[in-house]
Scaffold this motif. Structure first.
Motif, PDB file in Angstrom:
ATOM      1  N   VAL A   1      13.597  49.297  67.063  1.00 36.48           N
ATOM      2  CA  VAL A   1      13.252  50.129  65.852  1.00 36.48           C
ATOM      3  C   VAL A   1      14.291  50.362  64.940  1.00 36.48           C
ATOM      4  CG1 VAL A   1      12.247  52.214  65.091  1.00 36.48           C
ATOM      5  CG2 VAL A   1      11.050  51.199  66.897  1.00 36.48           C
ATOM      6  N   LEU A   2      15.494  50.799  65.548  1.00 33.66           N
ATOM      7  CA  LEU A   2      16.567  51.182  64.967  1.00 33.66           C
ATOM      8  C   LEU A   2      17.295  50.087  63.999  1.00 33.66           C
ATOM      9  CD1 LEU A   2      18.224  53.873  67.438  1.00 33.66           C
ATOM     10  CD2 LEU A   2      16.588  54.229  65.508  1.00 33.66           C
ATOM     11  N   TYR A   3      17.174  48.975  64.811  1.00 36.23           N
ATOM     12  CA  TYR A   3      17.731  47.666  64.048  1.00 36.23           C
ATOM     13  C   TYR A   3      16.844  47.136  63.023  1.00 36.23           C
ATOM     14  CZ  TYR A   3      20.692  48.057  68.062  1.00 36.23           C
ATOM     15  OH  TYR A   3      21.534  48.627  69.136  1.00 36.23           O
ATOM     16  N   GLN A   4      15.476  47.379  63.104  1.00 38.87           N
ATOM     17  CA  GLN A   4      14.501  46.805  62.235  1.00 38.87           C
ATOM     18  C   GLN A   4      15.005  47.891  60.920  1.00 38.87           C
ATOM     19  OE1 GLN A   4      10.648  45.321  64.038  1.00 38.87           O
ATOM     20  NE2 GLN A   4      10.914  47.614  63.839  1.00 38.87           N
ATOM     21  N   GLY A   5      15.173  49.097  61.062  1.00 34.20           N
ATOM     22  CA  GLY A   5      15.421  50.064  60.150  1.00 34.20           C
ATOM     23  C   GLY A   5      16.724  49.679  59.437  1.00 34.20           C
ATOM     24  N   GLY A   6      17.591  48.754  59.930  1.00 34.51           N
ATOM     25  CA  GLY A   6      19.049  48.622  59.256  1.00 34.51           C
ATOM     26  C   GLY A   6      20.172  48.980  59.997  1.00 34.51           C
ATOM     27  N   MET A   7      19.990  49.745  61.227  1.00 37.33           N
ATOM     28  CA  MET A   7      21.231  50.349  61.785  1.00 37.33           C
ATOM     29  C   MET A   7      22.052  49.199  61.984  1.00 37.33           C
ATOM     30  SD  MET A   7      21.716  52.607  65.153  1.00 37.33           S
ATOM     31  CE  MET A   7      21.226  54.160  64.528  1.00 37.33           C
ATOM     32  N   ASN A   8      23.298  49.341  62.121  1.00 32.19           N
ATOM     33  CA  ASN A   8      24.368  48.122  62.452  1.00 32.19           C
ATOM     34  C   ASN A   8      24.834  48.304  63.864  1.00 32.19           C
ATOM     35  OD1 ASN A   8      26.052  50.355  62.377  1.00 32.19           O
ATOM     36  ND2 ASN A   8      26.880  49.892  60.364  1.00 32.19           N
ATOM     37  N   PHE A   9      25.211  47.380  64.749  1.00 27.67           N
ATOM     38  CA  PHE A   9      25.729  47.435  65.883  1.00 27.67           C
ATOM     39  C   PHE A   9      26.895  46.325  66.375  1.00 27.67           C
ATOM     40  CE2 PHE A   9      22.526  44.441  65.516  1.00 27.67           C
ATOM     41  CZ  PHE A   9      22.488  43.645  66.462  1.00 27.67           C
ATOM     42  N   ALA A  10      27.260  46.365  67.461  1.00 28.72           N
ATOM     43  CA  ALA A  10      28.627  45.439  67.727  1.00 28.72           C
ATOM     44  C   ALA A  10      28.420  44.039  67.231  1.00 28.72           C
ATOM     45  CB  ALA A  10      28.543  45.505  69.357  1.00 28.72           C
TER      46      ALA A  10
END
Length: 528
Positions: free
Chosen positions: A281-290
């Motif tokens: 859900v957070l990634y769909q919302g655009g949150m970046n990650f490694a």
């Protein structure tokens, strides 16, 4: 295996057509003895667990490789360190707070004697993270040959680690396919490796409060590309410092917010718990990650030692999903991405570390607004114009302390997470997780971790209805339950095995042969 929605799985959802030595026994004669905290409190139940382990079922179609590799047992959220420790605080709390701005003290490290020679490295540990990366004492190389000390003399610190994971569905008649046609992690034997190298430079020597420069790189390789894809590039290029006696923390640069917000790893331990939950859900919302860092500014304000608020302004990842983002920007250095705008996140939380008679507690809630151009699933032929949003609420609470006097963080914990996004803009609209986990439950294994996680991932009703209209078999959610045991085999070495049952491991559409999965996973995490 928790329905793990690997970061990259998220990609698949968007991008693929239809994500001192102690006796071995307690005084009671039992292998472990847990005592309830002095103040009984409502236990935070759990909500669904998406397995960090990228082979998790849901990961099957929503693989989000958050790579939250967790290693040591974490005792407390980076709380503001005041000039004087409040009256009545234990030594453990003081030590934790003192270590806060040099990388939180992890549980595993608490069981590894921390000689004075390791104290000089504290200011060189990565600052500003929510996860517990181990300190030099809990690494394979430690300070052998004096190389780490030599680098520390000139203000340089480092940590490197690698995770290698194998996932395979054990159920017969599971419609095995060629890798090219594989629909979820584990449908065929799936293997992936994630490797990191991060270097810090101490700026406090120049009078900058807690000042630090952080540069990191990440490499990943997958046998099933939608779970990845393969890439090598940066994961962090950052500047960090504090203001007003550590009341405010500033971090700016190319960041990976999955390590800095929400706390989605079971036990907060990325290397020690490769099967921790992750949230698509957070990634769909655009949150970046490694694997997908973006330009970001994070500001954290500490009201006191426990209550905080963090605001993050970051360039969003691609609204077309993680897979699309990584394939178009594998190095992570691109300043902009097609159709991607700005994501504003705000998280408020309360966190206290474990101390004798004081259970560990972490409550947090966040909201996000993204002005990127998303495709509206209700009107897919219309021009992109819609802005996205997200929310999450999560809580973790220590329910029982096993060894309050020596290592208060050992014990049994419970937690839950609830996350959501608009169903007309995201294929996964809701996520629920409930978790029960234990740190150092056995006296003979004080650094091991056990977790039991249940999750439910709910698909967008618009996406489901569209697939059903085409005559496909569809499902509206994917449920999973997973159990994982992580063993701390030695300084810097962790091994995990897990079993996850997933009801409907694929994304929205399925066939009777792939309606269920029982994924076995094995993983190692090694820190240098």
């Amino acid at each position: 295996m928790q329905v793990k929605i690997n970061s990259n799985d998220v990609a698949s959802v968007h991008d693929r057509p239809n994500d001192q030595t102690k006796p071995p026994y307690s005084a009671s004669g039992h292998p472990f003895s847990c005592r309830p905290p002095r103040h009984a409190e409502l236990v935070v139940a759990c909500a669904l667990a998406a397995g960090l382990f990228n082979g998790s079922a849901l990961a099957q179609t929503v693989n989000i490789s958050d790579q939250k590799s967790s290693t040591a047992d974490e005792s407390t959220k980076r709380t503001v360190q005041s000039k004087r420790a409040p009256a009545g605080r234990s030594d453990e709390i003081r030590k934790t707070r003192a270590a806060r701005f040099g990388g939180r003290l992890a549980p595993a490290q608490a069981t590894i004697p921390q000689a004075d020679k390791f104290a000089k490295f504290e200011s060189l540990r990565i600052k500003g993270l929510e996860v517990n990366l181990p300190g030099p004492a809990d690494t394979v190389v430690q300070d052998k040959g004096g190389a780490r000390s030599a680098l520390a003399e000139i203000g340089i610190g480092y940590i490197a680690w690698t995770q290698n994971t194998y996932v395979n569905n054990l159920l017969p008649n599971a419609a095995k396919s060629t890798i090219a046609n594989q629909l979820y992690s584990g449908q065929n034997p799936t293997f992936y490796t994630l490797s990191y190298m991060m270097v810090t430079y101490d700026l406090s020597r120049y009078g900058i409060p807690d000042g630090q420069i952080i540069v990191g790189t990440e490499q990943q390789s997958w046998t099933w590309q939608p779970g990845g894809p393969d890439r090598w590039g940066i994961n962090t290029i950052a500047y960090y410092q504090t203001f007003f006696d550590r009341k405010i923390e500033l971090k700016v640069g190319y960041l990976m917010n999955s390590y800095e917000l929400a706390g989605t790893v079971v036990g907060g331990n990325p290397g020690a718990n490769v099967f921790g939950p992750s949230s698509n859900v957070l990634y769909q919302g655009g949150m970046n990650f490694a694997p997908a860092p973006t330009p970001t500014l994070n500001l954290t304000y500490h009201f006191d030692d426990r209550l905080y608020n963090k605001v993050s302004l970051q360039r969003s990842t691609s609204p077309d999903g993680v897979f699309a983002h990584i394939t178009t920007n594998p190095t992570g250095l691109n300043w902009s991405t097609t159709n991607a705008g700005i994501l504003l996140l705000d998280e408020s939380g309360y966190r206290n570390g474990a101390a004798p008679g004081l259970p560990e507690t972490w409550l947090r809630a966040g909201v996000g607004f993204n002005n990127s151009h998303y495709t509206n699933l209700a009107y897919p032929t219309q021009p992109r114009a819609d802005e996205n949003s997200l929310y999450y609420v999560a809580a973790d609470r220590q329910l029982w302390q096993c060894d309050a006097r020596e290592t208060a963080s050992r014990g049994i914990y419970g937690g839950f997470s609830v996350m959501g996004v608009p169903p007309d803009l995201n294929k996964v609209s809701q996520y629920y997780e409930v978790r029960l986990y234990a740190k150092g439950l056995f006296d003979r294994r004080p650094s091991d971790q056990i977790s039991l996680v249940a999750t439910d991932t709910v698909w967008s009703n618009f996406a489901v209805d569209a697939a059903a209209a085409k005559g496909n078999l569809v499902h509206r959610d994917a449920k999973a339950i997973s159990g994982t045991y992580t063993a701390h085999l030695g300084p810097g070495i962790y091994a995990s095995i897990g079993l996850t049952y997933i009801d409907h491991p694929t994304s929205i559409t399925y066939t009777p042969q792939i309606g269920h999965a029982l994924n076995f996973s094995a993983s190692t995490s090694i820190f240098f």
